[in-house]
Write a protein that holds these residues in place. Sequence first.
Motif, PDB file in Angstrom:
ATOM      1  N   ASN A   1       0.808  -1.221   0.000  1.00  0.00           N
ATOM      2  CA  ASN A   1       0.000   0.000   0.000  1.00  0.00           C
ATOM      3  C   ASN A   1       0.838   1.267   0.000  1.00  0.00           C
ATOM      4  OD1 ASN A   1      -2.981  -0.148  -0.011  1.00  0.00           O
ATOM      5  ND2 ASN A   1      -2.544  -1.779   1.446  1.00  0.00           N
ATOM      6  N   THR A   2       2.083   1.150   0.371  1.00  0.00           N
ATOM      7  CA  THR A   2       2.965   2.312   0.310  1.00  0.00           C
ATOM      8  C   THR A   2       3.626   2.395  -1.056  1.00  0.00           C
ATOM      9  OG1 THR A   2       3.386   2.019   2.661  1.00  0.00           O
ATOM     10  CG2 THR A   2       4.860   3.503   1.473  1.00  0.00           C
ATOM     11  N   ILE A   3       4.147   1.264  -1.519  1.00  0.00           N
ATOM     12  CA  ILE A   3       4.972   1.275  -2.721  1.00  0.00           C
ATOM     13  C   ILE A   3       4.184   1.660  -3.977  1.00  0.00           C
ATOM     14  CG2 ILE A   3       4.789  -1.111  -3.571  1.00  0.00           C
ATOM     15  CD1 ILE A   3       7.803  -1.095  -3.808  1.00  0.00           C
ATOM     16  N   ILE A   4       2.933   1.231  -4.081  1.00  0.00           N
ATOM     17  CA  ILE A   4       2.204   1.541  -5.320  1.00  0.00           C
ATOM     18  C   ILE A   4       2.004   3.041  -5.513  1.00  0.00           C
ATOM     19  CG2 ILE A   4       1.059  -0.675  -5.724  1.00  0.00           C
ATOM     20  CD1 ILE A   4      -1.372   0.475  -4.252  1.00  0.00           C
ATOM     21  N   TYR A   5       1.996   3.787  -4.398  1.00  0.00           N
ATOM     22  CA  TYR A   5       1.895   5.243  -4.519  1.00  0.00           C
ATOM     23  C   TYR A   5       3.282   5.886  -4.547  1.00  0.00           C
ATOM     24  CZ  TYR A   5      -2.825   4.013  -3.200  1.00  0.00           C
ATOM     25  OH  TYR A   5      -4.055   3.430  -3.157  1.00  0.00           O
TER      26      TYR A   5
ATOM     27  N   GLY B   1       5.293   6.058  -7.663  1.00  0.00           N
ATOM     28  CA  GLY B   1       4.749   6.825  -8.779  1.00  0.00           C
ATOM     29  C   GLY B   1       3.989   5.985  -9.796  1.00  0.00           C
ATOM     30  N   LEU B   2       3.562   4.796  -9.412  1.00  0.00           N
ATOM     31  CA  LEU B   2       2.755   4.000 -10.343  1.00  0.00           C
ATOM     32  C   LEU B   2       1.385   4.652 -10.542  1.00  0.00           C
ATOM     33  CD1 LEU B   2       3.424   0.315  -9.156  1.00  0.00           C
ATOM     34  CD2 LEU B   2       3.925   1.225 -11.437  1.00  0.00           C
ATOM     35  N   ILE B   3       0.725   4.958  -9.440  1.00  0.00           N
ATOM     36  CA  ILE B   3      -0.633   5.484  -9.519  1.00  0.00           C
ATOM     37  C   ILE B   3      -0.851   6.585  -8.502  1.00  0.00           C
ATOM     38  CG2 ILE B   3      -1.756   3.388 -10.372  1.00  0.00           C
ATOM     39  CD1 ILE B   3      -2.561   2.884  -7.422  1.00  0.00           C
ATOM     40  N   ASP B   4      -1.953   7.289  -8.696  1.00  0.00           N
ATOM     41  CA  ASP B   4      -2.421   8.213  -7.682  1.00  0.00           C
ATOM     42  C   ASP B   4      -3.785   7.693  -7.238  1.00  0.00           C
ATOM     43  OD1 ASP B   4      -3.528  10.511  -6.255  1.00  0.00           O
ATOM     44  OD2 ASP B   4      -1.834  11.608  -7.108  1.00  0.00           O
ATOM     45  N   GLY B   5      -3.954   7.571  -5.934  1.00  0.00           N
ATOM     46  CA  GLY B   5      -5.188   6.981  -5.416  1.00  0.00           C
ATOM     47  C   GLY B   5      -6.208   8.021  -4.996  1.00  0.00           C
ATOM     48  N   ARG B   6      -5.933   9.291  -5.311  1.00  0.00           N
ATOM     49  CA  ARG B   6      -6.814  10.352  -4.808  1.00  0.00           C
ATOM     50  C   ARG B   6      -7.902  10.768  -5.790  1.00  0.00           C
ATOM     51  NH1 ARG B   6      -2.086  14.371  -3.178  1.00  0.00           N
ATOM     52  NH2 ARG B   6      -1.232  13.411  -5.061  1.00  0.00           N
ATOM     53  N   TYR B   7      -8.133   9.981  -6.821  1.00  0.00           N
ATOM     54  CA  TYR B   7      -9.223  10.283  -7.753  1.00  0.00           C
ATOM     55  C   TYR B   7     -10.540  10.230  -6.986  1.00  0.00           C
ATOM     56  CZ  TYR B   7     -11.760  10.409 -12.164  1.00  0.00           C
ATOM     57  OH  TYR B   7     -12.562  10.783 -13.207  1.00  0.00           O
TER      58      TYR B   7
ATOM     59  N   ALA C   1       1.822  -8.497  -9.507  1.00  0.00           N
ATOM     60  CA  ALA C   1       2.720  -9.637  -9.301  1.00  0.00           C
ATOM     61  C   ALA C   1       4.176  -9.216  -9.475  1.00  0.00           C
ATOM     62  CB  ALA C   1       2.361 -10.764 -10.276  1.00  0.00           C
ATOM     63  N   VAL C   2       4.463  -8.475 -10.539  1.00  0.00           N
ATOM     64  CA  VAL C   2       5.841  -8.036 -10.794  1.00  0.00           C
ATOM     65  C   VAL C   2       6.323  -7.158  -9.644  1.00  0.00           C
ATOM     66  CG1 VAL C   2       7.272  -6.571 -12.280  1.00  0.00           C
ATOM     67  CG2 VAL C   2       5.713  -8.247 -13.310  1.00  0.00           C
ATOM     68  N   ALA C   3       5.466  -6.224  -9.229  1.00  0.00           N
ATOM     69  CA  ALA C   3       5.853  -5.321  -8.142  1.00  0.00           C
ATOM     70  C   ALA C   3       6.122  -6.102  -6.863  1.00  0.00           C
ATOM     71  CB  ALA C   3       4.748  -4.286  -7.912  1.00  0.00           C
ATOM     72  N   SER C   4       5.258  -7.057  -6.551  1.00  0.00           N
ATOM     73  CA  SER C   4       5.321  -7.741  -5.262  1.00  0.00           C
ATOM     74  C   SER C   4       6.391  -8.822  -5.214  1.00  0.00           C
ATOM     75  CB  SER C   4       3.965  -8.373  -4.951  1.00  0.00           C
ATOM     76  OG  SER C   4       2.959  -7.393  -4.998  1.00  0.00           O
ATOM     77  N   VAL C   5       6.520  -9.584  -6.295  1.00  0.00           N
ATOM     78  CA  VAL C   5       7.474 -10.697  -6.293  1.00  0.00           C
ATOM     79  C   VAL C   5       8.907 -10.165  -6.255  1.00  0.00           C
ATOM     80  CG1 VAL C   5       8.379 -12.628  -7.683  1.00  0.00           C
ATOM     81  CG2 VAL C   5       5.906 -12.342  -7.384  1.00  0.00           C
ATOM     82  N   HIS C   6       9.183  -9.083  -7.014  1.00  0.00           N
ATOM     83  CA  HIS C   6      10.574  -8.624  -7.125  1.00  0.00           C
ATOM     84  C   HIS C   6      10.950  -7.475  -6.200  1.00  0.00           C
ATOM     85  CE1 HIS C   6      10.792 -11.331 -10.399  1.00  0.00           C
ATOM     86  NE2 HIS C   6      10.153 -10.589 -11.283  1.00  0.00           N
TER      87      HIS C   6
END
Lengths: 492, 492
Positions: free
Chosen positions: A24-28, A31-37, A275-280
């Motif tokens: 939940n920290t890394i995806i923001y 710079g992958l996504i912005d969750g504030r839409y 999966a790519v983000a989490s596995v590696h």
Amino acid sequence: MASTMMAQREFDLDKRKNFSEWYNTIIYASGLIDGRYNVAGFVVHKPLATRLMRGIYALLEPELEADGHEPVAFPTVIPKENFEIEKEHVAGFVPQVFWVTKGGGEEFARPLALRPTSETAFYQMFALWIKAHSDLPMKFYQSCTVFRYEHETLPFIRGREFHWIETHDAFATAKEALGQTATDNEIFSRVLFDHLGVPVTVFKRPQWDKFPGGEETFAYDVLMPDGKMLQCGSTHYLGQNFTKAFGVKFTKADGGEEFPFSTCFGPGVWRIVAAVASVHGDNKGLILPFSVAPVQVAVVPIAKGENAEAVVKECRKIAAGLKKDGIRVVCDDSDKSPGFKYNYWEMRGVPLRVEIGGRELEAGTATVVRRDTREKKVVPLAKLADELRKEGSAMLATLKDAAEADLKAHVTEAKTKEEVKNVLESKGGFVRTHFCSTARDGEACAKELQAFTIGGKVRGTLVNKEEKPAAGAKCVVCGHSAKTVVYVAKQY
Amino acid sequence: MASTMMAQREFDLDKRKNFSEWYNTIIYASGLIDGRYNVAGFVVHKPLATRLMRGIYALLEPELEADGHEPVAFPTVIPKENFEIEKEHVAGFVPQVFWVTKGGGEEFARPLALRPTSETAFYQMFALWIKAHSDLPMKFYQSCTVFRYEHETLPFIRGREFHWIETHDAFATAKEALGQTATDNEIFSRVLFDHLGVPVTVFKRPQWDKFPGGEETFAYDVLMPDGKMLQCGSTHYLGQNFTKAFGVKFTKADGGEEFPFSTCFGPGVWRIVAAVASVHGDNKGLILPFSVAPVQVAVVPIAKGENAEAVVKECRKIAAGLKKDGIRVVCDDSDKSPGFKYNYWEMRGVPLRVEIGGRELEAGTATVVRRDTREKKVVPLAKLADELRKEGSAMLATLKDAAEADLKAHVTEAKTKEEVKNVLESKGGFVRTHFCSTARDGEACAKELQAFTIGGKVRGTLVNKEEKPAAGAKCVVCGHSAKTVVYVAKQY
């Protein structure tokens, strides 16, 4: 550069200790996504995620085309009555559908669904397109987003709008259709492992866990760092269910009419990102495989004192040369410190960093640093592009080995349901065990096991390895004779 | 091959005599789309249209990226309240919006729009992303479909869901923002002419015909065979209207806060398909430029008698070689007659045909036939790929010349409104004439002229050529002093 606008957050989380916080920290932060839409469950894909998804599409689409699929683009909306044609399908999907009910101030007599999947759009066209034996096989794919009204959402894992590919294929015989699902399994697991370093376990799902309206479902589980499984795609043998429901018929070579046998395959591009983000990934951020990394190489000038300007200038030249050579490169010539830049590009998963300072320039060399191992290597500038590609491949090999070893370490044998529960609680992963049946008659045991283990689900039987129960083996739940060897895991 | 499933329809229509019938036949007969989807105004893009659109995206996207735009993927839905923030924008778009009002059986408290365009989605994020001078310029693009509840629809020209690109850019100064619109104009007209052979006339639209909520609109007209104009894209200088409405602010280099100046550019990928089809097509079907043709070359074996099998085998080998060489090729080895195959691939716009028979094989040659002129050329097999590329370029040059000449022949001077009307009725195209003003005070004259000419609209003033009215020239409508030279045309 728009990407440098984001403040660099502190990040030092261990994905093995607290995966949920890490993810939940890394995806923001990466710079992958912005969750504030301002619509819950919908996210803004920033350039990093957008380019990464494009890279994944660019791996899968040519494979589908080489296998004879042609690209199509269907409407995003499907009329409600289409969903009501196949009874199991409607029951499976309608509870999740978004409905468009108005347009231009008018209320529609018949609501339109935002496609949750497009069988009910494709099959009405198949009824028009398929007439003769010679029209088959007919194989299409569509790269698009689909919409599902999920209550709990998590970016790249479960969302109200997500990116995927869907294929819709029709064949003259059941054998060909089943052959297609085997091809789909092969394409998916090969692309994910060979190019992305993500090992995939292919299962034939139990009968109670198949696609609504289908006959057989094959699905792809990826082990996540918390021991739970992420299904990253699936392919379905639909038999004649949909072709019969939609009146799709062809004249056989020997005369007489027949309903085609059909399949659909859904590689989940969104989940592949997860999966790519989490596995590696590690406690410094993302680690992206060289083949799909939107930025493959970050050149960082180590510029101090009087030759600072010359170093920066040379770095720009070197980056321009690498770009010409087909490498996706940035030269980070901002006025931030080298340490800031290292953190910044590490967080974003850039596989290789090139450091160049005054000494390197004099020697005609550069220092190449791998994102995964932090290993440094001094290479001659003249061979830089080749060396970077070589390091990119070496890094992928390391990622593959680590991910495979991790998966192997997370397959545990269990002889009782208590053991199943203990393994799922202590280390997670797959629990291999004896089970009465993956046909409908095993569903009661699966439910009991799921309740007992608080979420352990029967994933099915392995597709790439035939496994028979030991002689006299009993189902771990009911104690009756075990017909099958299954794998149990918790899932996303 | 799925594409051969469609029966070849008779087609011999003259686009100059009856463009409407020609267009409405060709878009289906060529296999671009199927119009029988069961929601009015939505079409199924078959492989030909899907690949052609991808080819167009592949021309435009790298241009936008080279100009500093980064790709993003925003949600398809935008909450209703976002539309209500910019008053002119809401009035302009809301009458066309599709509303999602239900999901998973629940009625939503606030309806969601299917994006008709995404300003109101982007600007709320700009408010979060733009803080300092150093964050600017910020330039994004998104390749997607948008939705508009149009009453009259025509595939690729006006639809309820269509494919486009939208850019959303923010700058520190008005000058930079206006500079961006000039760059957009240049990119659009260059790509369309250089790669697709479609000449574009760039106008600054009158104040009464600009983007809802914007300050200035620049738009791209393409002359269609019936003398009417098709606007294939536009770019808009929005001033500070949207940044003020959405509270997007940045701290200036010298301190103090300012609202950025913004632009949006919408290359209409759907309309570009319509333009390419209409400008180049003939009474045998589509003629697609080599660069974007999904099939660039059709190899047709002329196989008779005893060496038939050898010829087909050799054709397959030659096609495989061309494919390796990067040419998009099919070898049509079906059992249809050569004549049938010629018609079939001509209808689909394949730019070059390669005929190979027994005699050619013996001589080590092939006959290359151009789709546009039907010119035949015998070339050595050893040089086939190079020759095909050369012929592809030569064909594009011919298409460009013809289209440019046609446009030139359709610009007519008029001194009275009766003359304007007569030209529009007799030959169509642009009518160049004197006009009082393209500011708001000219709107009444424009309306009068449109009513008088039954649809002639003031397209605006030329962007690439400064034109001043002759001394003492009067407005063709009101007779007052003319401040401007405008072009009048009917439009799609």
